[in-house]
Structure formats: C-alpha cells, structure tokens
Design an enzyme around this catalytic site. Structure first.
Site, PDB file in Angstrom:
ATOM      1  N   SER A  45       0.984  -1.284   0.048  1.00  0.00           N
ATOM      2  CA  SER A  45       0.072   0.037  -0.164  1.00  0.00           C
ATOM      3  C   SER A  45       0.727   1.263  -0.034  1.00  0.00           C
ATOM      4  O   SER A  45       0.172   2.453  -0.314  1.00  0.00           O
ATOM      5  CB  SER A  45      -1.084  -0.022   1.243  1.00  0.00           C
ATOM      6  OG  SER A  45      -0.164   0.210   2.383  1.00  0.00           O
ATOM      7  N   LYS A  82       0.684   4.786   6.782  1.00  0.00           N
ATOM      8  CA  LYS A  82       0.017   5.612   5.770  1.00  0.00           C
ATOM      9  C   LYS A  82       0.430   6.988   5.657  1.00  0.00           C
ATOM     10  O   LYS A  82       1.054   7.335   6.578  1.00  0.00           O
ATOM     11  CB  LYS A  82      -1.729   5.474   5.778  1.00  0.00           C
ATOM     12  CG  LYS A  82      -2.212   4.321   5.875  1.00  0.00           C
ATOM     13  CD  LYS A  82      -2.201   3.627   4.617  1.00  0.00           C
ATOM     14  CE  LYS A  82      -2.881   2.048   4.887  1.00  0.00           C
ATOM     15  NZ  LYS A  82      -2.608   1.123   3.635  1.00  0.00           N
TER      16      LYS A  82
END
Length: 137
Positions: free
Chosen positions: A41, A84
């Site tokens: 990701s 993230k």
C-alpha cells in the site's frame, strides 16, 4: 611518573561518557519503536520487508501535517497497525490517511478520517535493508 590523581581524571571522564551514552540509548529506546512493513500500500516509498523506526513522541501535544507518514491503529481492528500518509487534518483534529499505492490500500477512503487518539507515531527512518536506509519523507 604520573600521580594517582592524573590517572583518575581520564577514568572518570571515560566513565561519564559511558553513562551518558547508556542514558541517551535508553531515551532513544523509549521514544522509538521498530515496525516491519508488509504489503504494497505504500509503494514506492516503503516496500514489504522494509524496517522503520517510528517516533512515538512526534505528536505529543500536536497533530500530524499533510504529507507525514505515520503509524495508526486500524479503527476496525485495533490490534492491527497501518502505515499511511496524512492527506489532511480537519479543524476537529480528524486525520485522513491514504496509502501511496491507492489500488492496494485500505485507508480513509474506506473507513473515513481517524481521531488523533489512534495515531501511534511518525515514521522517521528506514534502517533495513541497508541499501535503502535513510530518512523517510
């Protein structure tokens, strides 16, 4: 011939340096936590197999800024951590996080913004693999 007092000073100085070094290592060890990156990701910034140091004190008394890479507890599974990038912070302190690789990321696009209480820290440094070691921006 040197006097006993002349030999004591270097020993005391050396001992003081060792004590200072141990104290500094202890402080760093309590502030930073290691995390292994898994998944895709955060490609290309972070890859599966990268190991990073996370500053758990980075957001004490302040909110993250857009662009910071952080570790947060997953709001759906609190035992799980997510790595993230911050895309925005609203006036109420809610933080939107997204993976750099949108096609492979579960993030605020799926579960919405996070409260600051779920933020574990800021990713500061990749230390493994050595060929990719350095500050994480």
């Amino acid at each position: 011939m040197s006097s006993p007092a002349g030999r004591v000073a270097p020993v005391l100085f050396g001992s003081a340096l060792i004590v200072a070094g141990v104290a500094a290592a202890f402080r760093v060890g309590r502030r930073f936590r290691r995390f292994a990156i898994s998944g895709t990701s955060m490609l290309p910034t972070l890859r599966a197999g990268d190991w990073v140091l996370v500053d758990e004190h980075a957001y004490r008394g302040r909110l993250p800024r857009r662009g910071h890479i952080l570790v947060a507890r997953d709001p759906r599974e609190p035992w799980r951590h997510l790595v993230k990038r911050v895309t925005s912070v609203d006036l109420h302190g809610y933080i939107r996080i997204e993976g750099d690789n949108a096609a492979a990321s579960t993030d605020s696009r799926d579960f919405g913004p996070l409260p600051a209480s779920l933020i574990a820290g800021r990713v500061r440094w990749r230390y493994w693999p050595l060929s990719r070691a350095g500050a994480v921006l």
